[in-house]
Structure formats: structure tokens, C-alpha cells
Design an enzyme around this catalytic site. Structure first.
Site, PDB file in Angstrom:
ATOM      1  N   ASP A   1      16.718 -72.978 -11.845  1.00  0.00           N
ATOM      2  CA  ASP A   1      17.778 -72.912 -10.839  1.00  0.00           C
ATOM      3  C   ASP A   1      18.632 -71.645 -10.987  1.00  0.00           C
ATOM      4  OD1 ASP A   1      19.197 -73.948  -8.669  1.00  0.00           O
ATOM      5  OD2 ASP A   1      19.210 -75.971  -9.491  1.00  0.00           O
TER       6      ASP A   1
ATOM      7  N   ASP B   1      19.965 -76.367  -0.322  1.00  0.00           N
ATOM      8  CA  ASP B   1      19.494 -77.737  -0.565  1.00  0.00           C
ATOM      9  C   ASP B   1      19.281 -78.527   0.720  1.00  0.00           C
ATOM     10  OD1 ASP B   1      19.838 -76.935  -3.132  1.00  0.00           O
ATOM     11  OD2 ASP B   1      21.053 -78.657  -3.730  1.00  0.00           O
TER      12      ASP B   1
HETATM   13  C1  GLA Z   1      20.546 -77.075  -7.069  1.00  0.00           C
HETATM   14  C2  GLA Z   1      19.091 -77.142  -6.582  1.00  0.00           C
HETATM   15  C3  GLA Z   1      18.707 -78.585  -6.326  1.00  0.00           C
HETATM   16  C4  GLA Z   1      18.887 -79.404  -7.597  1.00  0.00           C
HETATM   17  C5  GLA Z   1      20.323 -79.272  -8.100  1.00  0.00           C
HETATM   18  C6  GLA Z   1      20.513 -79.887  -9.472  1.00  0.00           C
HETATM   19  O1  GLA Z   1      21.431 -77.464  -6.082  1.00  0.00           O
HETATM   20  O2  GLA Z   1      18.927 -76.371  -5.428  1.00  0.00           O
HETATM   21  O3  GLA Z   1      17.376 -78.673  -5.877  1.00  0.00           O
HETATM   22  O4  GLA Z   1      17.977 -78.962  -8.573  1.00  0.00           O
HETATM   23  O5  GLA Z   1      20.712 -77.906  -8.201  1.00  0.00           O
HETATM   24  O6  GLA Z   1      21.835 -79.762  -9.929  1.00  0.00           O
END
Ligand code: GLA
Length: 386
Positions: A130, A187
């Protein structure tokens, strides 16, 4: 020792985040693995069981090693990896380029090589990486190169799943970094608006996906129906209907995205299973040449807004997958002139069309095909030249 085909096709699996976020544990992950096998998902191609954020303690140990949370994972990650492997599946985990993960657990910044070795010791096969808490003085590009180098030299095949949400022109440098897939979007949420906007943001990126470095449009929300413990992802949002989930799965399949299930598969209903295990769609997604899908606007072009379009994916065996997508709120007739996919009338050739949702032949057409597609729906055909 090294698997030459790691990342050749878009990875397929299940990820804990969309539904469970922080509320994960060993039992849940084992049950997910059990369901992937018993429910037929493994036979359909799903193989990675991925634990997302929130699996570790908040501090590293005295040697600087990450520590799995002993309450959530009392038998440790090695035992869980062994269990997942015993089912013929592969095991995925999560970390972050920054000092912390997005949920505030330790990230891998300046621990890249140590963490890669620990993951290899545990038997991990996949790392989602990430982008939160990234030190500002160092480029993301360099940090993905670091972890890629660490993974490729840790003594185990670990598929590298970069997740920087499409930031910093990731398209321009991610393939060279060594990542096998990369998140190109923010997301996903369990809503039609989210599916639609993620899709529209990637329509002009067809040349930035392909074998060994796939454009990841985020985990699937198919079958969630609003069931997430995160308000942001779903519980306040209410979810989608089955037609919308079908269109979502079709888009991700046609556009070559990895297919990572994000719902609670232990509780999947029949429509969800039918969508996630549609073999005709999966075959298009997994086509070995891994080509992106190009867009065509239906005729008359002035009549249709950007949310009504066809996607065309050229397949290895000479067939062509064609998706008629109507993301608008009204029914549309969508006219495809075969000229636009390279087939002139003068060739004397026709297209024999097979419906990938009804799983049956539609018929043979020359020059054009113009289905009527309801709002939020799609028609996916596999076309054969005859
Ligand atoms: C980010 C990523 C998500 C998930 C969260 C976890 O937002 O884009 O897919 O992995 O972190 O905290």
C-alpha cells in the site's frame, strides 16, 4: 526454483478487506480457504487467499521483525500458510511502502529486505503493498522498486501487488519496477456510482495493462449487498443489485483486472456464485495474451454519452470478446458496426455470436449487431469469424 509464469495472467483470489477490514482472524481465513475449495471457486481459477491490513501487532519485536497479532492469529502465519497450501491454494499478505500501513500498523519503510525474508519464511506467495505514510522526501517509484528487488531475492516466488491508487502517474513506471499488478484507482465502495466512476477513469488506460503487470481496478464488491463492517465501503451505502454486480464483474473481466473477491463467500447466494464463477467471463479475463480492451462508441456517436460504450478484447485464438455496456440510467440500443473492429462487409465474413451470460449461441450476423441493453446492464459476446 522460480516460477516463470508468476503474474502472467490477472491474479484471482479472495481478500479480507472489503467485508471484514480490521475484524480478521485465523478461523475466518481458514473458512475462506475452505469455501474457495468446497464452493468450486478454486476449480474456476481463484487461488490466492489474501489477508489485508490489521494483521500485525502495532510494534515490531526487538529484532525489528513484524509480529502477527497473537490474539487474531494464535498459531502464527506459518501454520496458516501451511493450511492454505494444504488446500492447494496460495497465501497473500499485506504491507505498505510507508512507516505505517493505512490502518496504522507498522509499514515496511527501511525494513523492505527484512520483511521480504520474513514473508518468505512464513510461506507467503503474494504481497499487497500500500501507499500510506510514505515519507515525502522519497518517490513512490523508488519504494516500489525497493520492495520488488527484495521480493525477487527473498528465496521464494512472491507475487507483487502494488497499491498506490493510481497516484504519481503510476502507469508510466510501474511495469519497470517489477510489480505484477498495480492499483490504478482509489478504494472501491459497494455502490453503483463507485463501480461506474472507477470504470470511466480507466477506459483510456487499455494500453497500460497486460501480462506480468495488470491494471488492478480494486477488489470486487460482487455479492456484498452492503454487508461490510466499514461504513466507507458498504454498510452505510446499501450495496448494488445483481444486474449491477453482473456488469461490475463483466467490466473487470473485460478490462483485464485481477479478480479478487471481496464479499463473505461463506454466505454467498446463488446469483453471487453464478457471477463469480462465470467460466466464459473468466476465460476472457484470463486469456493468455492479456490484451487490454479498446472502446468503441455505438452509432450514432453523437447520440450516446460516455457511459454507453462497447469494449473489445482481442483473444489469443482469433475470437473477439465484445462487451456492450450501458452504464446510463435508461435502456439503450447499441449498434456495433463490424467495420469498427476491423471486419469490412467486403471481406464476405460474418460473426457468429455467443452470449457469455446466457451461455448460448445468439446467431450469425454480417456488418452490424445492435442489441437493446437495459439500464446498468451489459451483454458480453464471444465473436467467432465465419
Ligand atoms: C488502502 C487500500 C485498501 C486497503 C486499505 C487497508 O485504503 O487502498 O485496498 O488495503 O488501505 O487499510
Amino acid at each position: 526454483m522460480y516460477e516463470q509464469q508468476l503474474g502472467l495472467k490477472p491474479p484471482m483470489g479472495w481478500n479480507s478487506w472489503n467485508t471484514f477490514t480490521w475484524d480478521i482472524n485465523e478461523q475466518l481465513i481458514r473458512e475462506a480457504a475452505d469455501t474457495i475449495v468446497a464452493g468450486g471457486y478454486k476449480d474456476a481459477g481463484y487461488e490466492y487467499i489474501v489477508i489485508d491490513d490489521c494483521w500485525s501487532l502495532k510494534d515490531r519485536d526487538d529484532d525489528g521483525k513484524l509480529v502477527a497479532d497473537p490474539i487474531k492469529f494464535p498459531n502464527g502465519m506459518k501454520a496458516l500458510a501451511d493450511y492454505i497450501h494444504s488446500k492447494g491454494l496460495k497465501f497473500g499478505m499485506y504491507s505498505c511502502v510507508g512507516t505505517h500501513t493505512c490502518a496504522g500498523y507498522p509499514g515496511s519503510f527501511e525494513h523492505e529486505f527484512q520483511d521480504a525474508e520474513l514473508l518468505a519464511e512464513w510461506g507467503v506467495d503474494f504481497l499487497k503493498y500500500d501507499y500510506c505514510f510514505k515519507p515525502r522526501h522519497i518517490s513512490g517509484e523508488l519504494l516500489y522498486k525497493r520492495m520488488s528487488l527484495a521480493l525477487k531475492n527473498c528465496g521464494r516466488d512472491i507475487l507483487f501487488s502494488a497499491c498506490n491508487w493510481g497516484e504519481d502517474n503510476v502507469y508510466q513506471w510501474i511495469r519497470e519496477s517489477g510489480a505484477h499488478m498495480y492499483r490504478s484507482t482509489g478504494d472501491i465502495q459497494d455502490s453503483w456510482d463507485s463501480i461506474k466512476s472507477l470504470t470511466l477513469s480507466q477506459l483510456d488506460k487499455a494500453s497500460f495493462t497486460g501480462s506480468y503487470c495488470h491494471n488492478d481496478m480494486d477488489m470486487l464488491v460482487v455479492g456484498m449487498y452492503g454487508g461490510s463492517n466499514s461504513d466507507f465501503i458498504g454498510s452505510q451505502i446499501g450495496g448494488c443489485n445483481d444486474v449491477e454486480y453482473k456488469t461490475h464483474f463483466s467490466l473487470w473481466s473485460m478490462m483485464g483486472s485481477p479478480l479478487m473477491i471481496g464479499s463473505d463467500i461463506r454466505k454467498a447466494n446463488q446469483p453471487t456464485r453464478d457471477i463469480l464463477m462465470n467460466r466464459d467471463l473468466i476465460a476472457i479475463n484470463q486469456d493468455v495474451e492479456g490484451r487490454g480492451a479498446y472502446r468503441i462508441k455505438p452509432e450514432p456517436q453523437w447520440f450516446h454519452a460516455d457511459d454507453v460504450f462497447m469494449l473489445v478484447k482481442v483473444l489469443t485464438d482469433g475470437d473477439v470478446a465484445i462487451g456492450f455496456f450501458n452504464l446510463s440510467d435508461g435502456q439503450r440500443e447499441m449498434s456495433l458496426q463490424f467495420w469498427d473492429i476491423g471486419l469490412p462487409y467486403a471481406s464476405g465474413k460474418s460473426l457468429s455470436l455467443y452470449d457469455c451470460w446466457e451461455h448460448k449461441e445468439i446467431g450469425v450476423f454480417r456488418e452490424r449487431y445492435a442489441p437493446v441493453v437495459p439500464a446498468h446492464d451489459c451483454l458480453i459476446v464471444r465473436a467467432k469469424l465465419v
